[in-house]
Design a protein around this motif. Sequence first.
Motif, short mmCIF file in Angstrom:
data_model
loop_
_atom_site.label_atom_id
_atom_site.label_comp_id
_atom_site.label_asym_id
_atom_site.label_seq_id
_atom_site.Cartn_x
_atom_site.Cartn_y
_atom_site.Cartn_z
N GLN A 29 39.75 50.05 48.00
CA GLN A 29 38.67 49.08 47.81
C GLN A 29 37.41 49.78 47.30
OE1 GLN A 29 35.84 48.98 50.03
NE2 GLN A 29 34.96 47.23 48.97
N LEU A 32 37.89 50.90 43.68
CA LEU A 32 37.83 49.73 42.80
C LEU A 32 36.37 49.26 42.65
CD1 LEU A 32 39.46 47.50 41.24
CD2 LEU A 32 39.34 46.16 43.34
N PHE A 33 35.65 49.24 43.76
CA PHE A 33 34.24 48.84 43.74
C PHE A 33 33.45 49.75 42.79
CE2 PHE A 33 30.14 50.25 45.45
CZ PHE A 33 29.39 49.11 45.20
N ALA A 35 34.65 51.57 40.35
CA ALA A 35 35.10 51.38 38.97
C ALA A 35 34.49 50.11 38.36
CB ALA A 35 36.62 51.30 38.93
N LEU A 36 34.33 49.07 39.17
CA LEU A 36 33.83 47.80 38.65
C LEU A 36 32.32 47.77 38.48
CD1 LEU A 36 35.93 45.20 40.69
CD2 LEU A 36 36.27 45.90 38.34
N THR A 37 31.59 48.46 39.36
CA THR A 37 30.14 48.27 39.36
C THR A 37 29.32 49.55 39.14
OG1 THR A 37 29.96 48.55 41.74
CG2 THR A 37 30.30 46.31 40.97
N ALA B 21 39.57 42.91 53.04
CA ALA B 21 39.31 43.88 51.98
C ALA B 21 40.12 43.55 50.73
CB ALA B 21 39.63 45.29 52.47
N SER B 25 38.31 42.27 47.28
CA SER B 25 38.47 43.14 46.11
C SER B 25 39.14 42.39 44.97
CB SER B 25 39.31 44.37 46.47
OG SER B 25 38.68 45.08 47.49
N LYS B 28 36.64 39.98 43.48
CA LYS B 28 35.61 40.69 42.71
C LYS B 28 36.17 41.19 41.38
CE LYS B 28 31.94 44.09 43.40
NZ LYS B 28 30.76 43.27 43.50
N ARG B 32 33.67 38.43 38.29
CA ARG B 32 32.52 39.22 38.71
C ARG B 32 31.42 39.26 37.64
NH1 ARG B 32 33.45 44.43 36.41
NH2 ARG B 32 35.35 44.28 35.24
N LEU B 34 27.79 39.41 36.10
CA LEU B 34 26.51 39.91 36.62
C LEU B 34 25.56 38.74 36.83
CD1 LEU B 34 25.68 42.99 34.40
CD2 LEU B 34 26.44 42.98 36.74
N ALA B 64 31.21 40.83 32.91
CA ALA B 64 31.25 41.84 33.97
C ALA B 64 30.21 42.93 33.81
CB ALA B 64 32.64 42.45 34.02
N ASP B 65 29.99 43.36 32.58
CA ASP B 65 29.09 44.49 32.35
C ASP B 65 27.76 44.10 31.74
OD1 ASP B 65 30.97 46.34 33.30
OD2 ASP B 65 32.02 46.27 31.40
N ARG B 95 25.03 46.43 33.69
CA ARG B 95 25.49 46.97 34.96
C ARG B 95 24.76 48.27 35.28
NH1 ARG B 95 30.22 49.73 36.52
NH2 ARG B 95 31.06 49.83 34.44
#
Lengths: 293, 233
Positions: A29, A32-33, A35-37, B21, B25, B28, B32, B34, B64-65, B95
């Motif tokens: 998790q 991944l978090f 990698a995504l943000t 979790a 995940s 997200k 997701r 922004l 996303a970005d 981001r």
Amino acid sequence: VRSLSTQVTGRSLHASQLWWGLAIVMLCQNLLFNALTQSVEDLLTSLLAWWGAGILLQSDIEDGRFILHPSRVGMCLGWMLLAWVLSRSYLISTRAPGASLLPLMAGIGLAFMGFPLRQIRTHWRSLAALALAPLTRLLIAILPVPVFAHWTAGFTQVLLLLFDTSVERQNAILHLPGGSVMVDGGCTGIPAMLQLVSVALILFMAFPMRHRWQNALMLLVAPLVGFAINGIRIAILASINASQLANKDSWFQLIHVGWFSQLFPAIAMLIFLKLYYDWMESQVRHLHSGYED
Amino acid sequence: MRTDNWLKAWPVLMAILIVGAIALSTYKALRRPLPKPQMVAASQLHLPGYKTEVSGINPPKGHADVSIGLTRRFKIYPPDGGAISRVILAPMRMREKFLLPGLRITEALHEQYPHAHQVLQLDARNEIAISHYGGTHSRKGGGITRLESCLTPSGSARFAPSGSLAPSLQKERNEEWSKAPLQTLLSRSLGSEINSRWECLAVLIEQPTHRDSQDELIKIWTLARDRITDSAH
């Protein structure tokens, strides 16, 4: 794992499997978090921290210091901490310095969920490895970027001159006949150097050398390797920028930002690991030859 | 035996966290966008000596970005009947840092969001861009000259014809952090409060390339720069 199985039986074995499952899910998790943000560097720093925590926990297991049996208070605290980590991971959508705290918070939560309060301190090395992620982020924020930019530009200038490339330097700006580049931010090599220092610290805790000075020397060598490889990267970037290549913008960006730019820190990491492994191996060989004598 | 009773809750609590979790995940990773940028582009653009008209509005686009807010476009007619300029005002949030040295706004956008040119209705095949970091980037043909800048929330970092944006941007960011109250710093660090440093109002001014196009674009930019954000915000 064998020592764990001998310590827990029946229903608690089932719980121990769940604890490992929870630890793996929190690890995935968090990656991944990131990698995504977060940035690629943040993701790699987090990966390093989890890797360090893993190998240090493995040595705790081998030493028989791994007994899963949480206290009531610890279980509640751990659950709340992990729930907080999950909610933060869900809510953060842009890059935030505090995001680097999440692996450590997850580690503390997992420790509370797994061990009695008094036993948590026996696993301090794993938590220390997880603390390297926020520490790295903090150092990146406070280290003087202009100073490192100046050093990197100076080193790159020497490299280019060695290859007969005409180059002039003005502080952190390198002027080549076909164009100029400015060393700034991540191009100073600070993140890569700190990642190497983190690896050196993890190896020092997991597989220490025989003498303290040897460990201290490896802690010094780590950032130097990172600095040198980053200097080569900047020299390549400056040469591309000054060249007449048809797609020079694309090549420049490829090496400048994103995943491919991490090739250079990866090379630095491999060189450092090879140095560490070879020196450790020679010590072990020396030790064995001493026994045989 | 009494201690075993509460231990029965242990697997249940861990199972809840595992399921939570995985669910969060997955959600997200799949959805997701922004948050929308807080900056708002001016709805009208009055430039002394020029006739201006609103030529279009694009709805906000979440990605996303990159998150692009309500985009407004204008046409600028010069008094002497010369080349018509297009002005595009697009609030955007990324981001992470996107005002990279040497990277133009449109390039940075394209890196993060390949459909950005389509959203902003830009022709990227044939352009000369005056970068917000100084210097001119030209592409083959160069049929369009474009001035690119990105106005930061405080407005102090923006295109300046005489120099680079990097020092003013860095100064603004340092001030933003050094002057903010501790509570704000903490909440920004922990991601509870949206960090305005990843946000700016992209300003793209373009016209067909001719001998004086760069000077004209800089003139329009100088007139427009204090009129491009919505003062009501």
